[in-house]
Enzyme design. Structure first.
Site, PDB file in Angstrom:
ATOM      1  N   ASN A  37       0.884  -1.163   0.000  1.00  0.00           N
ATOM      2  CA  ASN A  37       0.000   0.000   0.000  1.00  0.00           C
ATOM      3  C   ASN A  37       0.923   1.215   0.000  1.00  0.00           C
ATOM      4  O   ASN A  37       1.585   1.487   1.009  1.00  0.00           O
ATOM      5  CB  ASN A  37      -0.905   0.014   1.232  1.00  0.00           C
ATOM      6  CG  ASN A  37      -1.809   1.224   1.276  1.00  0.00           C
ATOM      7  OD1 ASN A  37      -1.643   2.183   0.538  1.00  0.00           O
ATOM      8  ND2 ASN A  37      -2.780   1.193   2.172  1.00  0.00           N
TER       9      ASN A  37
ATOM     10  N   ASN B 107       0.413   4.187   0.394  1.00  0.00           N
ATOM     11  CA  ASN B 107       0.050   5.201   1.384  1.00  0.00           C
ATOM     12  C   ASN B 107       0.489   4.825   2.799  1.00  0.00           C
ATOM     13  O   ASN B 107       0.250   5.582   3.730  1.00  0.00           O
ATOM     14  CB  ASN B 107      -1.456   5.452   1.365  1.00  0.00           C
ATOM     15  CG  ASN B 107      -1.897   6.055   0.045  1.00  0.00           C
ATOM     16  OD1 ASN B 107      -1.223   6.895  -0.513  1.00  0.00           O
ATOM     17  ND2 ASN B 107      -3.023   5.597  -0.462  1.00  0.00           N
ATOM     18  N   CYS B 108       1.102   3.669   2.964  1.00  0.00           N
ATOM     19  CA  CYS B 108       1.512   3.160   4.277  1.00  0.00           C
ATOM     20  C   CYS B 108       3.028   3.294   4.432  1.00  0.00           C
ATOM     21  O   CYS B 108       3.788   2.755   3.622  1.00  0.00           O
ATOM     22  CB  CYS B 108       1.084   1.692   4.401  1.00  0.00           C
ATOM     23  SG  CYS B 108       1.765   0.835   5.831  1.00  0.00           S
ATOM     24  N   GLY B 109       3.455   3.995   5.479  1.00  0.00           N
ATOM     25  CA  GLY B 109       4.881   4.173   5.729  1.00  0.00           C
ATOM     26  C   GLY B 109       5.614   2.862   5.945  1.00  0.00           C
ATOM     27  O   GLY B 109       6.730   2.675   5.450  1.00  0.00           O
TER      28      GLY B 109
ATOM     29  N   ARG C 194       6.076   1.312   2.565  1.00  0.00           N
ATOM     30  CA  ARG C 194       7.106   2.015   1.786  1.00  0.00           C
ATOM     31  C   ARG C 194       8.510   1.690   2.303  1.00  0.00           C
ATOM     32  O   ARG C 194       9.434   1.477   1.512  1.00  0.00           O
ATOM     33  CB  ARG C 194       6.882   3.532   1.825  1.00  0.00           C
ATOM     34  CG  ARG C 194       5.671   3.990   1.041  1.00  0.00           C
ATOM     35  CD  ARG C 194       5.618   5.511   0.892  1.00  0.00           C
ATOM     36  NE  ARG C 194       5.677   6.235   2.148  1.00  0.00           N
ATOM     37  CZ  ARG C 194       4.618   6.578   2.877  1.00  0.00           C
ATOM     38  NH1 ARG C 194       3.406   6.242   2.495  1.00  0.00           N
ATOM     39  NH2 ARG C 194       4.778   7.256   4.010  1.00  0.00           N
TER      40      ARG C 194
END
Length: 140
Positions: free
Chosen positions: A8, A10-12, A15
């Site tokens: 995802n 949008n997920c730190g 990433r």
């Protein structure tokens, strides 16, 4: 060598995990599971490979977990899988598959345990947390 990450962007944590994989010298297959959710069969395979129950893979934060009353123990594993397929945001992430294993990489540096080349050199998460310092020591 094939490495897959159910990601995802949008997920730190997701990433950071992807960055660790890339720093290890691998370019993984990146599956944005919110856009391309796994099939029921694949999701069940991933859960089994991680030696988890569907309930253990449920994500609560930022999901319809409360609205769907998923904390109620009445829901079977099959029913929880159904909810995950209907609402992929309920699938916790990132899930990483390598030839050495399959895991929910939380925290992101846990992925080092299943990477073919875990000696990635210094690595700092995007929030500034040092995972591996300049001397190659892993933060414990």
């Amino acid at each position: 060598m094939t490495i897959t990450i159910y990601h995802n962007p949008n997920c730190g944590t997701s990433r950071n995990t992807l960055a660790i994989i890339r720093q290890s010298g691998e370019e993984p297959e990146v599956i944005e599971y919110l856009k391309n959710p796994p099939s029921r069969e694949r999701l069940v395979e991933l859960i089994a490979a991680m030696e988890m129950t569907p309930r253990q893979l449920l994500r609560e934060k930022g999901t319809p977990y409360v609205e769907l009353n998923l904390g109620d123990p009445k829901w079977s594993g099959d029913e929880i899988v159904d909810f995950m397929l209907a609402h992929p945001i309920l699938i916790n992430r990132p899930i990483v598959v390598t030839p050495l294993g399959t895991m929910l990489a939380r925290p992101s540096e846990a992925v080092l345990d299943i990477l073919p080349n875990p000696e990635i050199g210094p690595f700092t998460k995007e929030d500034g947390e040092v995972v591996i310092d300049a001397q190659g020591k892993r933060d414990a």
